[in-house]
Write a protein that holds these residues in place. Sequence first.
Motif, PDB file in Angstrom:
ATOM      1  N   ARG A 260       0.822  -1.209   0.000  1.00 51.35           N
ATOM      2  CA  ARG A 260       0.000   0.000   0.000  1.00 51.35           C
ATOM      3  C   ARG A 260       0.857   1.261   0.000  1.00 51.35           C
ATOM      4  O   ARG A 260       0.661   2.163  -0.820  1.00 51.35           O
ATOM      5  CB  ARG A 260      -0.959   0.007   1.192  1.00 51.35           C
ATOM      6  CG  ARG A 260      -1.867   1.243   1.188  1.00 51.35           C
ATOM      7  CD  ARG A 260      -2.863   1.269   2.341  1.00 51.35           C
ATOM      8  NE  ARG A 260      -3.617   2.506   2.293  1.00 51.35           N
ATOM      9  CZ  ARG A 260      -4.726   2.708   1.598  1.00 51.35           C
ATOM     10  NH1 ARG A 260      -5.239   1.714   0.888  1.00 51.35           N
ATOM     11  NH2 ARG A 260      -5.347   3.885   1.597  1.00 51.35           N
ATOM     12  N   GLN A 261       1.831   1.342   0.916  1.00 53.90           N
ATOM     13  CA  GLN A 261       2.647   2.547   0.969  1.00 53.90           C
ATOM     14  C   GLN A 261       3.499   2.689  -0.284  1.00 53.90           C
ATOM     15  O   GLN A 261       3.777   3.807  -0.733  1.00 53.90           O
ATOM     16  CB  GLN A 261       3.513   2.572   2.228  1.00 53.90           C
ATOM     17  CG  GLN A 261       4.584   1.497   2.306  1.00 53.90           C
ATOM     18  CD  GLN A 261       5.352   1.565   3.618  1.00 53.90           C
ATOM     19  OE1 GLN A 261       4.851   2.080   4.613  1.00 53.90           O
ATOM     20  NE2 GLN A 261       6.563   1.053   3.622  1.00 53.90           N
ATOM     21  N   CYS A 262       3.875   1.567  -0.891  1.00 51.10           N
ATOM     22  CA  CYS A 262       4.609   1.618  -2.163  1.00 51.10           C
ATOM     23  C   CYS A 262       3.754   2.276  -3.241  1.00 51.10           C
ATOM     24  O   CYS A 262       4.208   3.174  -3.959  1.00 51.10           O
ATOM     25  CB  CYS A 262       5.004   0.202  -2.581  1.00 51.10           C
ATOM     26  SG  CYS A 262       5.785   0.098  -4.209  1.00 51.10           S
ATOM     27  N   LEU A 263       2.497   1.861  -3.355  1.00 48.62           N
ATOM     28  CA  LEU A 263       1.625   2.388  -4.397  1.00 48.62           C
ATOM     29  C   LEU A 263       1.209   3.831  -4.123  1.00 48.62           C
ATOM     30  O   LEU A 263       1.095   4.639  -5.060  1.00 48.62           O
ATOM     31  CB  LEU A 263       0.396   1.497  -4.546  1.00 48.62           C
ATOM     32  CG  LEU A 263       0.669   0.130  -5.181  1.00 48.62           C
ATOM     33  CD1 LEU A 263      -0.603  -0.708  -5.190  1.00 48.62           C
ATOM     34  CD2 LEU A 263       1.227   0.270  -6.580  1.00 48.62           C
ATOM     35  N   ILE A 264       0.984   4.172  -2.862  1.00 46.98           N
ATOM     36  CA  ILE A 264       0.628   5.556  -2.537  1.00 46.98           C
ATOM     37  C   ILE A 264       1.731   6.502  -3.009  1.00 46.98           C
ATOM     38  O   ILE A 264       1.477   7.548  -3.606  1.00 46.98           O
ATOM     39  CB  ILE A 264       0.394   5.714  -1.018  1.00 46.98           C
ATOM     40  CG1 ILE A 264      -0.878   4.991  -0.586  1.00 46.98           C
ATOM     41  CG2 ILE A 264       0.320   7.192  -0.634  1.00 46.98           C
ATOM     42  CD1 ILE A 264      -2.164   5.596  -1.074  1.00 46.98           C
ATOM     43  N   ALA A 265       2.985   6.139  -2.745  1.00 42.92           N
ATOM     44  CA  ALA A 265       4.110   6.974  -3.181  1.00 42.92           C
ATOM     45  C   ALA A 265       4.207   7.029  -4.705  1.00 42.92           C
ATOM     46  O   ALA A 265       4.558   8.066  -5.278  1.00 42.92           O
ATOM     47  CB  ALA A 265       5.414   6.451  -2.584  1.00 42.92           C
ATOM     48  N   ALA A 266       3.901   5.918  -5.371  1.00 43.29           N
ATOM     49  CA  ALA A 266       3.953   5.896  -6.837  1.00 43.29           C
ATOM     50  C   ALA A 266       2.835   6.733  -7.451  1.00 43.29           C
ATOM     51  O   ALA A 266       2.992   7.299  -8.539  1.00 43.29           O
ATOM     52  CB  ALA A 266       3.867   4.455  -7.340  1.00 43.29           C
ATOM     53  N   ILE A 267       1.707   6.839  -6.744  1.00 48.71           N
ATOM     54  CA  ILE A 267       0.588   7.647  -7.240  1.00 48.71           C
ATOM     55  C   ILE A 267       0.895   9.131  -7.127  1.00 48.71           C
ATOM     56  O   ILE A 267       0.685   9.904  -8.073  1.00 48.71           O
ATOM     57  CB  ILE A 267      -0.701   7.316  -6.450  1.00 48.71           C
ATOM     58  CG1 ILE A 267      -1.199   5.918  -6.784  1.00 48.71           C
ATOM     59  CG2 ILE A 267      -1.783   8.361  -6.737  1.00 48.71           C
ATOM     60  CD1 ILE A 267      -2.302   5.433  -5.871  1.00 48.71           C
ATOM     61  N   TYR A 268       1.396   9.555  -5.955  1.00 51.00           N
ATOM     62  CA  TYR A 268       1.582  10.981  -5.693  1.00 51.00           C
ATOM     63  C   TYR A 268       2.940  11.458  -6.199  1.00 51.00           C
ATOM     64  O   TYR A 268       3.859  11.709  -5.432  1.00 51.00           O
ATOM     65  CB  TYR A 268       1.417  11.268  -4.202  1.00 51.00           C
ATOM     66  CG  TYR A 268      -0.030  11.240  -3.774  1.00 51.00           C
ATOM     67  CD1 TYR A 268      -0.894  12.288  -4.083  1.00 51.00           C
ATOM     68  CD2 TYR A 268      -0.540  10.143  -3.089  1.00 51.00           C
ATOM     69  CE1 TYR A 268      -2.225  12.253  -3.718  1.00 51.00           C
ATOM     70  CE2 TYR A 268      -1.870  10.097  -2.714  1.00 51.00           C
ATOM     71  CZ  TYR A 268      -2.705  11.154  -3.033  1.00 51.00           C
ATOM     72  OH  TYR A 268      -4.029  11.110  -2.673  1.00 51.00           O
TER      73      TYR A 268
END
Length: 304
Positions: free
Chosen positions: A48-56
């Motif tokens: 989850r934290q990996c994808l959140i950073a990739a989104i923003y």
Amino acid sequence: MSPENPLPEPTLPSPSPELLPGPTTGSGAARPSVSIVIPAYNEESVIRQCLIAAIYQSIPAEEIIVVDNKSTDSTAEIVRRLQREYPESPIRLLAQNEAQGLIPTRNFGFEHANGEILGRIDADSVLEPDWVEEVQKAFMSTHTDAITGPVVYYDMPLRRFGLKADDKMRQLMLRLAKHQYHFLFGSNMALRRTAWETIRDETCLDERDEMHEDIDLSLHLADHELSVRYIPSMVSGMSARRLEDSPRDYRYYVTRFERTYKAHNINKIALKAPMVVFFSVYFPAKMLRAVHTASINQLARRPR
């Protein structure tokens, strides 16, 4: 295993159309499209934290591809949940079920990506907000075939000091290799699609799981005289969970360097420097991580 001190998620609104990348840079040249490929096996604690950073990202990626490799935990469901939470974000979930392993999963992701640039990170990577932008800048040069950058260990103390140390170590590795070999780092790398198409049929499958797949990629790029650049401003966070390995398992991980060189008939003493560095930092870093984790846990238990 989950990092004990994960980064807090940003409390930002969902990305808006205004954040979409423009077709050109200030010089008028078109920005290359970037795909981010994330191989994943039982990564429910970090995905989850990996994808959140990739989104923003300051400039969004063309697509963010999670390749699930026979996970038995909730990795895939977490990705689907994020797709629902951020419907305007280009998250794709693919399943690679034919073979267990990082290399076939990575290759599957590369083959199904649409971007001109194929970014590759791990499921515990946490990209800096300008990562895609820095990758695009680097590939504006037509002489760049692949790039890599430093990492900051987000679940260790003295993070910025650690980032500087990592940067110095990677530049030292380049000097020791006399610029003949410039090694990619799997947690923070990208290569041009045309470079991947040149080497994809030659890269080692490593069925016995004995090698460093990112070093293998680097050596095949070097065989074709494809250029690899080190970009200090291309920063990714990653977990130091490798330090939780037993000394025996950690030793096996580090000696992957030697086995990778042997598979490529390379016998250069200077290229063994990374092994010396990794061995020398294991016990001090393991102790520092343990103290840091204990401190975090003690603070969490304090009454508020």
